[in-house]
Design an enzyme around this catalytic site. Sequence first.
Site, short mmCIF file in Angstrom:
data_model
loop_
_atom_site.label_atom_id
_atom_site.label_comp_id
_atom_site.label_asym_id
_atom_site.label_seq_id
_atom_site.Cartn_x
_atom_site.Cartn_y
_atom_site.Cartn_z
N GLU A 146 0.84 -1.20 0.00
CA GLU A 146 0.00 0.00 0.00
C GLU A 146 0.87 1.25 0.00
O GLU A 146 0.63 2.20 -0.75
CB GLU A 146 -0.92 -0.03 1.23
CG GLU A 146 -2.08 0.94 1.18
CD GLU A 146 -2.96 0.82 2.41
OE1 GLU A 146 -2.70 -0.03 3.28
OE2 GLU A 146 -3.93 1.61 2.49
N GLY A 205 -8.62 5.38 6.99
CA GLY A 205 -9.44 5.31 8.18
C GLY A 205 -8.85 4.35 9.20
O GLY A 205 -9.00 4.54 10.40
N ALA A 206 -8.17 3.30 8.71
CA ALA A 206 -7.65 2.29 9.62
C ALA A 206 -6.14 2.17 9.63
O ALA A 206 -5.58 1.56 10.53
CB ALA A 206 -8.28 0.93 9.29
N SER A 207 -5.46 2.70 8.60
CA SER A 207 -3.99 2.69 8.64
C SER A 207 -3.44 3.92 7.95
O SER A 207 -4.17 4.65 7.25
CB SER A 207 -3.44 1.41 7.98
OG SER A 207 -3.52 1.51 6.58
N THR A 208 -2.15 4.15 8.16
CA THR A 208 -1.50 5.28 7.50
C THR A 208 -0.13 4.82 7.02
O THR A 208 0.50 3.97 7.66
CB THR A 208 -1.40 6.51 8.45
OG1 THR A 208 -0.95 7.63 7.69
CG2 THR A 208 -0.46 6.28 9.62
N GLN A 209 0.31 5.35 5.88
CA GLN A 209 1.58 4.91 5.27
C GLN A 209 2.51 6.09 5.04
O GLN A 209 2.05 7.18 4.68
CB GLN A 209 1.34 4.23 3.91
CG GLN A 209 0.69 2.88 3.96
CD GLN A 209 -0.77 2.92 4.36
OE1 GLN A 209 -1.18 2.31 5.34
NE2 GLN A 209 -1.55 3.67 3.63
O1 LIG Z 1 -14.71 14.16 2.47
C1 LIG Z 1 -14.14 13.61 3.42
N1 LIG Z 1 -13.86 14.27 4.56
C2 LIG Z 1 -13.22 13.70 5.60
N2 LIG Z 1 -12.79 12.45 5.58
C3 LIG Z 1 -13.03 11.72 4.47
C4 LIG Z 1 -13.70 12.25 3.34
N3 LIG Z 1 -13.78 11.29 2.39
C5 LIG Z 1 -13.18 10.20 2.91
N4 LIG Z 1 -12.74 10.46 4.17
C6 LIG Z 1 -12.03 9.57 5.09
O2 LIG Z 1 -10.83 9.13 4.49
C7 LIG Z 1 -10.50 7.88 5.05
C8 LIG Z 1 -10.29 6.92 3.90
O3 LIG Z 1 -9.86 5.73 4.43
P1 LIG Z 1 -9.96 4.35 3.64
O4 LIG Z 1 -11.38 3.93 3.53
O5 LIG Z 1 -9.18 4.46 2.41
O6 LIG Z 1 -9.29 3.39 4.71
P2 LIG Z 1 -7.93 2.57 4.70
O7 LIG Z 1 -7.03 3.16 3.67
O8 LIG Z 1 -7.38 2.72 6.09
O9 LIG Z 1 -8.33 1.16 4.41
C9 LIG Z 1 -11.64 7.48 5.97
O10 LIG Z 1 -11.32 7.84 7.29
C10 LIG Z 1 -12.79 8.34 5.47
O11 LIG Z 1 -13.72 8.61 6.48
CA LIG Z 2 -7.05 4.03 1.65
#
Ligand SMILES: O=c1[nH]cnc2c1ncn2[C@@H]1O[C@H](COP(=O)(O)OP(=O)(O)O)[C@@H](O)[C@H]1O
Ligand SMILES: [Ca+2]
Length: 496
Positions: free
Chosen positions: A174, A203-207
Site C-alpha cells: 500500500e 481510516g484504519a492505517s497510515t503509510q
Molecule cells: O470528504 C471527506 N472528509 C473527511 N474524511 C473523508 C472524506 N472522504 C473520505 N474520508 C475519510 O478518508 C479515510 C479513507 O480511508 P480508507 O477507507 O481508504 O481506509 P484505509 O485506507 O485505512 O483502508 C476514511 O477515514 C474516510 O472517512
Molecule cells: Ca485508503
Amino acid sequence: MAEQREIKENNAWHKAVILFITVLVITAIVALVTTAVLQNQPLLQKYKYGIVLDAGSSHTAVYIYEWPAEKENDTGRVQQTHACKVKGAGISSYSVFPGQAGASLKSCMKEAESLIPLRRHHETPLYLGATAGMRLLRMENQSLSDLVLGSVEEALRSSPFSYQGARIITGQEEGAFGWVTVNYLSDRLKQGSGTTGALDLGGASTQISFVANQDGAEESAENAVTFRLYGNDYFLYTHSFLCYGKDQVLKLALSQQTQSGDSSVLDPCFHPGYSVDRDYSSVYSSPCVMTGKPLVSRDSFTHIGTGNASQCQEVVRRIFNFSGCSFSRCSFNGVYQPPLQGPFGAFSAFYFVMNFLNLTSDSLERSREKLALYCSTPWTQIKQQHPDVKEKYLAEYCFSGSYILSLLTDGYNFTSDTWTHITFIKKISGSDAGWTLGYMLNLTNMIPAEAPETPPLPHAGYITLLFFISLLLFFFLLFLSLRSRWPRCNSQTQII
Ligand SMILES: O=c1[nH]cnc2c1ncn2[C@@H]1O[C@H](COP(=O)(O)OP(=O)(O)O)[C@@H](O)[C@H]1O
Ligand SMILES: [Ca+2]
C-alpha cells in the site's frame, strides 16, 4: 510562323512537365504526412483499459484507467478516466452478512461496463485490493474475512472483464504503490530526477514512503523496498501503521478517555456544545483497542466537546509510544525511520481534512493557530456554517486535524522548516493520488525496468518538420509555376 509553333510546342511541353511535377510533389506530400501521422499517432486513437477496486476500511472505490493502445511503456500515459464510489461502508463492514459484500459492488461495475467500449471488456484487467479494514477483520476472524473476499470475488468473476484476483494487500504494498503512483503521475520516474515521498492517511492505517539511504535496509529489512524503474534503482523506506488511520485513532483516543467509567467524557478534540451518546461497543469492538470496556453496567457514555486545542494535542500525543526504539532512530511505537528526505505528497484523508480546514498552504505555526480557533468554535456555529457537510465528518475535523499535525510532527518528525516540503494533494494530472494506479502498473508490467528506446523526434517534432518541408515544397512549386510564365512573356516581347 515556325518559330511561333516551336514556342507554342515548348510552352505545352513546359506545362506538361510542371503539371507532372506538381502531381508528383502533392502525392509525395500527402503520402509523407499520412505515413508520419499514422506511424506516430493512430488517427483513430485506440485505448486500452484497466480497473482497480480500492476496498478501503471506510468505503470502496472503483477506478478506471486508460492508456493509448501499444504505448503502455511510455511514462505518464496511463490516466484515470473515472472513479465510482460504492454506496455504503467498506467491505469489512459486511462481516455480518458476508454474501452482500459482492452485491454492493454491482452498480459501480455496471457503470464501468457502460464506460469501457464493449470490444475491450474481455481484455480489461480487473483487480481488487483490500486494505486495513480487511487486515483488521482477518486478525479478528480469518474465516469471516475469507467469506467477504469470496463474495466480492464471485461478483467480480461474473463481470465481463478479465478478473485478475481480489486480495488483501500488505501495508508495505500500500505504501510502496502509493509512492509509485505519485512519482509516475508527476513524471519523475522517467526523468530519473529526485522523487517525492508519499504520505497516505486512511481510516484504519497510515503509510509513509520515501527514497532513503540504502543503509536503512540493513537496519530494518521489513521497511525496505527496492524498485528498478526506467533504468534507475530506487531504495525506498516504507511503513504502514495499522490502527493509525484517523477512524481507528479516534477509537484509541476515546478508549483512553473512557477508562474511568464516568457517564460522560469531556473531550477537548470536539467543539464546545457538542454532545452525543455513544455505545461503548463502538469504541471497544475494534482489535486496535487493547483495553477492555470499563466495568460499568451502562452500555453507553455521553461524549461532550470542550474545544481546547492544546489539551487535544495532549490527548492525541498519548496515542503514540515514543519509548523503546531498538534502532538508530524511530518514528514511534519502536518503528525504524531514517531521516526524512525530499518533498512529500500527502493524500487521501491528509488532503480531505487539511483542505476542509483550509490549512493546505500555511506554515506549521499558522496551521496550529487556525486549528485552535476552529476547535474552539461552538458546534452550533460550525453546523450553521457547513450545512452541506456530512455531520460525522464535520464533528471530527478538529480531532482529525489535531491528529494529522501530531502524526506529522511528533510521529514522523517534520519540523517548522520541513513542514513546507509537504504538499497536500488530491489529484495529480487528473488522476487520484493513492496506491491503486501503482498497483495496476506493477501487475501489468507497464513500468519497464530499463528505459525504453525513445524515437529520435517526438510526435510534435515530426509534424513540425513535415510542415516546414511542405511549406518549402509549396514555395518551390510556386516558384516553378511563376518561372514558367516569365520566358513565355519574354519570348512574346521578342517576337513583337
Ligand atoms: O470528504 C471527506 N472528509 C473527511 N474524511 C473523508 C472524506 N472522504 C473520505 N474520508 C475519510 O478518508 C479515510 C479513507 O480511508 P480508507 O477507507 O481508504 O481506509 P484505509 O485506507 O485505512 O483502508 C476514511 O477515514 C474516510 O472517512
Ligand atoms: Ca485508503
